[in-house]
Design a protein around this motif. Structure first.
Motif, PDB file in Angstrom:
ATOM      1  N   LEU A  23       5.659-113.032 -34.916  1.00 27.09           N
ATOM      2  CA  LEU A  23       5.313-113.637 -34.166  1.00 27.09           C
ATOM      3  C   LEU A  23       6.351-114.502 -33.128  1.00 27.09           C
ATOM      4  O   LEU A  23       6.604-115.006 -32.125  1.00 27.09           O
ATOM      5  CB  LEU A  23       3.830-115.118 -34.303  1.00 27.09           C
ATOM      6  N   VAL A  24       7.247-114.625 -33.456  1.00 29.48           N
ATOM      7  CA  VAL A  24       8.740-115.574 -33.147  1.00 29.48           C
ATOM      8  C   VAL A  24       9.194-114.574 -31.927  1.00 29.48           C
ATOM      9  O   VAL A  24       9.834-114.627 -30.662  1.00 29.48           O
ATOM     10  CB  VAL A  24       9.793-116.004 -33.719  1.00 29.48           C
ATOM     11  N   VAL A  25       9.348-113.800 -32.357  1.00 31.69           N
ATOM     12  CA  VAL A  25      10.070-111.703 -32.308  1.00 31.69           C
ATOM     13  C   VAL A  25       9.345-111.743 -31.398  1.00 31.69           C
ATOM     14  O   VAL A  25       9.808-111.102 -30.149  1.00 31.69           O
ATOM     15  CB  VAL A  25      10.797-111.270 -33.575  1.00 31.69           C
ATOM     16  N   SER A  26       7.866-111.635 -31.860  1.00 26.70           N
ATOM     17  CA  SER A  26       6.799-111.232 -29.936  1.00 26.70           C
ATOM     18  C   SER A  26       6.992-111.861 -28.884  1.00 26.70           C
ATOM     19  O   SER A  26       7.012-111.437 -27.853  1.00 26.70           O
ATOM     20  CB  SER A  26       5.852-111.221 -30.878  1.00 26.70           C
ATOM     21  N   ALA A  27       7.369-112.791 -29.382  1.00 19.85           N
ATOM     22  CA  ALA A  27       6.833-113.848 -28.073  1.00 19.85           C
ATOM     23  C   ALA A  27       8.390-113.801 -27.189  1.00 19.85           C
ATOM     24  O   ALA A  27       8.494-113.914 -26.512  1.00 19.85           O
ATOM     25  CB  ALA A  27       7.249-115.726 -28.583  1.00 19.85           C
ATOM     26  N   LEU A  28       9.417-113.753 -28.601  1.00 22.72           N
ATOM     27  CA  LEU A  28      10.296-113.576 -27.494  1.00 22.72           C
ATOM     28  C   LEU A  28      10.716-112.675 -26.558  1.00 22.72           C
ATOM     29  O   LEU A  28      10.662-111.927 -25.549  1.00 22.72           O
ATOM     30  CB  LEU A  28      11.472-113.941 -28.418  1.00 22.72           C
ATOM     31  N   SER A  29      10.293-111.354 -26.871  1.00 24.19           N
ATOM     32  CA  SER A  29       9.918-110.068 -26.206  1.00 24.19           C
ATOM     33  C   SER A  29       9.037-109.950 -25.448  1.00 24.19           C
ATOM     34  O   SER A  29       8.936-109.493 -24.356  1.00 24.19           O
ATOM     35  CB  SER A  29       9.660-108.941 -27.709  1.00 24.19           C
ATOM     36  N   VAL A  30       8.266-110.857 -25.517  1.00 24.90           N
ATOM     37  CA  VAL A  30       7.053-110.757 -23.971  1.00 24.90           C
ATOM     38  C   VAL A  30       7.662-111.675 -23.280  1.00 24.90           C
ATOM     39  O   VAL A  30       8.059-111.587 -21.373  1.00 24.90           O
ATOM     40  CB  VAL A  30       5.699-111.786 -24.475  1.00 24.90           C
ATOM     41  N   ARG A  31       8.841-112.482 -23.009  1.00 25.45           N
ATOM     42  CA  ARG A  31       9.304-113.199 -22.167  1.00 25.45           C
ATOM     43  C   ARG A  31      10.779-112.501 -21.526  1.00 25.45           C
ATOM     44  O   ARG A  31      11.298-113.113 -21.124  1.00 25.45           O
ATOM     45  CB  ARG A  31       9.780-114.694 -22.821  1.00 25.45           C
ATOM     46  N   ARG A  32      11.302-111.878 -22.086  1.00 27.72           N
ATOM     47  CA  ARG A  32      12.266-110.846 -21.871  1.00 27.72           C
ATOM     48  C   ARG A  32      13.354-111.933 -22.004  1.00 27.72           C
ATOM     49  O   ARG A  32      14.156-111.508 -21.247  1.00 27.72           O
ATOM     50  CB  ARG A  32      12.432-110.183 -20.707  1.00 27.72           C
ATOM     51  N   VAL A  33      13.473-112.603 -23.828  1.00 31.88           N
ATOM     52  CA  VAL A  33      15.096-113.326 -23.052  1.00 31.88           C
ATOM     53  C   VAL A  33      16.441-111.769 -23.389  1.00 31.88           C
ATOM     54  O   VAL A  33      16.253-111.238 -23.777  1.00 31.88           O
ATOM     55  CB  VAL A  33      15.204-113.844 -24.756  1.00 31.88           C
ATOM     56  N   GLY A  34      17.440-112.322 -23.528  1.00 29.97           N
ATOM     57  CA  GLY A  34      18.505-111.994 -23.644  1.00 29.97           C
ATOM     58  C   GLY A  34      18.928-111.667 -24.670  1.00 29.97           C
ATOM     59  O   GLY A  34      17.814-112.049 -25.825  1.00 29.97           O
ATOM     60  N   PHE A  35      19.844-110.485 -25.627  1.00 33.01           N
ATOM     61  CA  PHE A  35      19.993-109.521 -26.414  1.00 33.01           C
ATOM     62  C   PHE A  35      20.344-110.318 -27.633  1.00 33.01           C
ATOM     63  O   PHE A  35      20.429-111.136 -28.520  1.00 33.01           O
ATOM     64  CB  PHE A  35      20.596-108.509 -27.124  1.00 33.01           C
ATOM     65  N   GLY A  36      21.164-111.531 -27.304  1.00 32.35           N
ATOM     66  CA  GLY A  36      22.248-112.694 -26.997  1.00 32.35           C
ATOM     67  C   GLY A  36      21.174-113.656 -28.130  1.00 32.35           C
ATOM     68  O   GLY A  36      21.228-114.138 -29.328  1.00 32.35           O
ATOM     69  N   LEU A  37      20.429-114.134 -27.099  1.00 29.65           N
ATOM     70  CA  LEU A  37      19.335-115.564 -27.362  1.00 29.65           C
ATOM     71  C   LEU A  37      18.539-114.695 -28.765  1.00 29.65           C
ATOM     72  O   LEU A  37      18.668-115.841 -29.781  1.00 29.65           O
ATOM     73  CB  LEU A  37      18.855-116.309 -26.872  1.00 29.65           C
ATOM     74  N   LEU A  38      17.996-113.967 -28.328  1.00 29.27           N
ATOM     75  CA  LEU A  38      17.325-113.078 -29.966  1.00 29.27           C
ATOM     76  C   LEU A  38      18.260-113.254 -31.183  1.00 29.27           C
ATOM     77  O   LEU A  38      17.497-113.626 -31.967  1.00 29.27           O
ATOM     78  CB  LEU A  38      16.936-111.929 -28.958  1.00 29.27           C
ATOM     79  N   LEU A  39      19.314-112.496 -30.848  1.00 31.31           N
ATOM     80  CA  LEU A  39      20.168-112.542 -32.427  1.00 31.31           C
ATOM     81  C   LEU A  39      20.039-114.199 -32.680  1.00 31.31           C
ATOM     82  O   LEU A  39      19.788-113.617 -34.136  1.00 31.31           O
ATOM     83  CB  LEU A  39      20.724-111.689 -31.735  1.00 31.31           C
ATOM     84  N   ARG A  40      20.652-114.952 -32.336  1.00 29.16           N
ATOM     85  CA  ARG A  40      20.339-115.785 -32.466  1.00 29.16           C
ATOM     86  C   ARG A  40      19.362-116.848 -33.397  1.00 29.16           C
ATOM     87  O   ARG A  40      19.500-117.002 -34.350  1.00 29.16           O
ATOM     88  CB  ARG A  40      21.241-117.376 -31.354  1.00 29.16           C
ATOM     89  N   THR A  41      18.002-116.532 -32.531  1.00 24.68           N
ATOM     90  CA  THR A  41      16.794-117.066 -32.971  1.00 24.68           C
ATOM     91  C   THR A  41      16.434-116.349 -34.343  1.00 24.68           C
ATOM     92  O   THR A  41      16.163-116.963 -35.394  1.00 24.68           O
ATOM     93  CB  THR A  41      15.965-116.659 -31.857  1.00 24.68           C
ATOM     94  N   LEU A  42      16.414-115.154 -34.386  1.00 26.98           N
ATOM     95  CA  LEU A  42      16.617-114.386 -35.541  1.00 26.98           C
ATOM     96  C   LEU A  42      17.233-114.878 -36.760  1.00 26.98           C
ATOM     97  O   LEU A  42      16.590-115.224 -37.853  1.00 26.98           O
ATOM     98  CB  LEU A  42      16.616-112.751 -35.389  1.00 26.98           C
ATOM     99  N   LEU A  43      18.623-115.304 -36.475  1.00 27.70           N
ATOM    100  CA  LEU A  43      19.424-115.842 -37.800  1.00 27.70           C
ATOM    101  C   LEU A  43      19.164-116.748 -38.074  1.00 27.70           C
ATOM    102  O   LEU A  43      19.016-117.228 -39.304  1.00 27.70           O
ATOM    103  CB  LEU A  43      20.535-114.954 -37.259  1.00 27.70           C
ATOM    104  N   GLY A  44      18.571-117.286 -36.893  1.00 24.26           N
ATOM    105  CA  GLY A  44      17.985-119.576 -37.357  1.00 24.26           C
ATOM    106  C   GLY A  44      17.028-119.187 -38.554  1.00 24.26           C
ATOM    107  O   GLY A  44      16.706-119.851 -39.374  1.00 24.26           O
ATOM    108  N   TRP A  45      15.903-118.261 -37.994  1.00 25.41           N
ATOM    109  CA  TRP A  45      15.051-118.118 -39.309  1.00 25.41           C
ATOM    110  C   TRP A  45      14.871-117.345 -40.563  1.00 25.41           C
ATOM    111  O   TRP A  45      14.298-117.809 -41.101  1.00 25.41           O
ATOM    112  CB  TRP A  45      13.939-117.961 -38.042  1.00 25.41           C
ATOM    113  N   ALA A  46      15.747-116.915 -40.422  1.00 22.76           N
ATOM    114  CA  ALA A  46      16.001-116.068 -41.149  1.00 22.76           C
ATOM    115  C   ALA A  46      17.125-116.624 -41.808  1.00 22.76           C
ATOM    116  O   ALA A  46      16.654-117.143 -43.569  1.00 22.76           O
ATOM    117  CB  ALA A  46      17.224-114.796 -41.317  1.00 22.76           C
TER     118      ALA A  46
END
Length: 207
Positions: free
Chosen positions: A18-41
């Motif tokens: 769900l978090v990945v989907s929400a970030l994809s919809v907002r078209r955030v930068g790759f760096g922020l997406l990567l940091r968010t994924l690592l944080g959730w992991a």
């Protein structure tokens, strides 16, 4: 991993999707997406470790509180009072034939159950004959019957207590109803389990 742990894992994976989907919809930068994924992991990893090693963590917490003078188990005369651990269970420091173990007190368990490691350390030998079938949270398991020469919990002493032994118990040791039924009484007062002996000396030799 138990079935309940698996359900928790599925929920965590779903939350991550769900978090990945929400970030994809907002078209955030790759760096922020990567940091968010690592944080959730990292969060998922910590939760899985906490669930998988909850008993070991509870034991470490008990040792820490004892060193700080916040004992979970104390004696008043012949009565033993055990404070509830952070995991919501009551754990007792017990000696089996002189070997100290930390055992879960479980009124839902019909008989006291010990691991093969504890049985070997305390020189508790399984009896001959067909194994007993024990119902656990993970289903039915085969266990060998045995008897403990002496079990000591503070001033409470019991001799010739029946137990079951199985590799399926892992490192878990449990005090069941056949232990509690030998006491004069046992009850829960708030977050404290109170164990009272049959006689002032705390000794029970009943089979």
């Amino acid at each position: 991993m138990s079935s309940s742990d698996g359900v928790h894992f599925v929920w965590l994976i779903g939350a991550l999707v769900l978090v990945v989907s929400a970030l994809s919809v907002r078209r955030v930068g790759f760096g922020l997406l990567l940091r968010t994924l690592l944080g959730w992991a990292a969060i998922i990893l910590l939760v899985l470790i906490a669930v998988g090693y909850r008993y070991e963590l509870a034991g470490a917490w008990s040792s820490l509180t004892n060193r700080l003078g916040l004992e979970e188990q104390r004696v008043e005369g012949g009565t033993v009072r055990i404070r509830m651990s952070p995991d919501g269970h009551f754990w007792a420091r017990v000696e089996l034939n002189g070997v100290e173990r930390r055992m879960l007190i479980d009124s839902g368990a019909t008989v006291t159950a010990i691991s093969q490691r504890t049985a070997a350390a305390a020189r508790i030998e399984a009896a001959d004959g067909l194994p007993a079938i024990i119902t656990t949270a993970n289903g039915n398991v085969a266990a060998q019957r045995a008897r403990v020469g002496e079990l000591v919990l503070g001033p409470l002493k019991m001799r010739d207590l029946g137990v079951v032994i199985s590799a399926s118990f892992g490192n878990m040791d449990v005090l069941g109803m056949n232990f509690l039924s030998r006491l004069h009484s046992w009850r829960v007062e708030g977050n404290v389990l109170v164990l009272e002996p049959v006689d002032p000396a705390g000794t029970s030799t009943r089979a």
